[in-house]
Write a protein that holds these residues in place. Structure first.
Motif, PDB file in Angstrom:
ATOM      1  N   ARG A 202       0.796  -1.223   0.000  1.00  0.00           N
ATOM      2  CA  ARG A 202       0.000   0.000   0.000  1.00  0.00           C
ATOM      3  C   ARG A 202       0.834   1.281   0.000  1.00  0.00           C
ATOM      4  O   ARG A 202       0.281   2.376  -0.092  1.00  0.00           O
ATOM      5  CB  ARG A 202      -0.908   0.014   1.248  1.00  0.00           C
ATOM      6  CG  ARG A 202      -2.031  -0.997   1.185  1.00  0.00           C
ATOM      7  CD  ARG A 202      -2.982  -0.815   2.352  1.00  0.00           C
ATOM      8  NE  ARG A 202      -4.233  -1.521   2.128  1.00  0.00           N
ATOM      9  CZ  ARG A 202      -5.347  -1.262   2.772  1.00  0.00           C
ATOM     10  NH1 ARG A 202      -5.385  -0.310   3.687  1.00  0.00           N
ATOM     11  NH2 ARG A 202      -6.451  -1.942   2.521  1.00  0.00           N
TER      12      ARG A 202
ATOM     13  N   ARG B 221       2.631   4.433  -0.922  1.00  0.00           N
ATOM     14  CA  ARG B 221       2.608   5.385  -2.036  1.00  0.00           C
ATOM     15  C   ARG B 221       3.819   6.311  -1.867  1.00  0.00           C
ATOM     16  O   ARG B 221       3.746   7.335  -1.185  1.00  0.00           O
ATOM     17  CB  ARG B 221       1.295   6.165  -2.024  1.00  0.00           C
ATOM     18  CG  ARG B 221       0.088   5.289  -2.378  1.00  0.00           C
ATOM     19  CD  ARG B 221      -1.189   6.095  -2.461  1.00  0.00           C
ATOM     20  NE  ARG B 221      -1.700   6.382  -1.130  1.00  0.00           N
ATOM     21  CZ  ARG B 221      -2.762   7.167  -0.900  1.00  0.00           C
ATOM     22  NH1 ARG B 221      -3.364   7.757  -1.915  1.00  0.00           N
ATOM     23  NH2 ARG B 221      -3.176   7.367   0.324  1.00  0.00           N
TER      24      ARG B 221
ATOM     25  N   GLU C 119       5.372   8.448  -3.668  1.00  0.00           N
ATOM     26  CA  GLU C 119       5.303   9.845  -4.104  1.00  0.00           C
ATOM     27  C   GLU C 119       4.643  10.718  -3.044  1.00  0.00           C
ATOM     28  O   GLU C 119       5.106  11.829  -2.765  1.00  0.00           O
ATOM     29  CB  GLU C 119       4.536   9.953  -5.432  1.00  0.00           C
ATOM     30  CG  GLU C 119       5.186   9.217  -6.589  1.00  0.00           C
ATOM     31  CD  GLU C 119       4.751   7.764  -6.688  1.00  0.00           C
ATOM     32  OE1 GLU C 119       4.052   7.268  -5.761  1.00  0.00           O
ATOM     33  OE2 GLU C 119       5.119   7.122  -7.683  1.00  0.00           O
TER      34      GLU C 119
ATOM     35  N   ALA D 193       0.230   8.051   3.378  1.00  0.00           N
ATOM     36  CA  ALA D 193       1.082   7.627   2.273  1.00  0.00           C
ATOM     37  C   ALA D 193       1.272   6.118   2.257  1.00  0.00           C
ATOM     38  O   ALA D 193       1.814   5.569   1.303  1.00  0.00           O
ATOM     39  CB  ALA D 193       2.435   8.305   2.355  1.00  0.00           C
TER      40      ALA D 193
ATOM     41  N   ALA E 116      -4.339   2.612   1.233  1.00  0.00           N
ATOM     42  CA  ALA E 116      -5.087   2.619  -0.014  1.00  0.00           C
ATOM     43  C   ALA E 116      -6.512   3.052   0.265  1.00  0.00           C
ATOM     44  O   ALA E 116      -6.992   2.922   1.383  1.00  0.00           O
ATOM     45  CB  ALA E 116      -5.081   1.221  -0.640  1.00  0.00           C
TER      46      ALA E 116
END
Length: 203
Positions: A161, A163, A165, A197, A200
């Motif tokens: 999960r 992220r 970025e 971050a 999900a």
């Protein structure tokens, strides 16, 4: 939702010293150096996963600095780059070529001993810079000026999960705010944003 169990921002400086300054003038730049730490010779897919996490994290940090009008350049090595002396020479040569006086390390890695995976920004000064040249001979890396590290529970669900970025943008904002007077930073960035971050959208 991931468990955010560690969030540290540290200035490594002498008592009373001013915080480090990011250059914005002509010829000043920051080399954003990315390198993973979890190479497994028999796990090509896993190595590629860590490489992509580190590449995405690094790119977002570079974009954030450039958008804030700090000239930043990327240098990202694969997890298979295990020769530390060679890695340091590549870093110094590239910094010298570009004329960068500071290095901002970016890394996302698993720390099995603490059952966590971590994301880190760490700023170093380069000592001995005498203007752009083709070789970093005579340069050295100084003591860290700044560290921002976040740790998350190490499990497959969190890794899937992640992220990078979004996490990089959150930590970059925190980093940049450290160089701006408080009156211009607004409310700042919360730990909840970093936690998001590694999540999900829910069903």
């Amino acid at each position: 939702m991931a468990i955010l169990f560690g969030a540290t921002t540290v200035w490594a400086q002498d008592g009373g010293a001013a915080a480090p300054v990011l250059g914005t003038g002509p010829g000043s730049c920051v080399l954003v150096f990315g390198h993973g730490r979890n190479f497994e010779p028999t796990q090509a897919a896993q190595n590629e996963h860590w490489d992509q996490l580190n590449l995405s994290f690094n790119r977002e940090v570079v974009d954030a600095l450039n958008q804030a009008r700090h000239t930043a350049h990327a240098l990202v090595l694969k997890v298979s780059a295990l020769d530390l002396a060679r890695n340091a020479r590549l870093l110094l040569d590239e910094a010298q070529r570009l004329g960068c006086g500071q290095v901002l390390e970016t890394t996302v890695f698993a720390d099995v001993e603490s059952s966590s995976f971590k994301a880190r920004l760490r700023l170093y000064p380069l000592q001995g810079m005498k203007g752009p040249r083709t070789s970093g001979e005579g340069l050295s890396i100084g003591a860290p000026l700044y560290t921002n590290e976040r740790g998350f529970e190490l499990n497959q669900r969190n890794l899937e999960r992640l992220r990078p970025e979004l996490l990089a943008r959150t930590m970059s904002d925190e980093f940049l705010q450290s160089f701006v007077p408080a009156s211009r930073t607004g409310a700042g960035v919360s730990s909840a944003a970093a936690s998001a971050a590694v999540s999900a959208p829910g069903p």
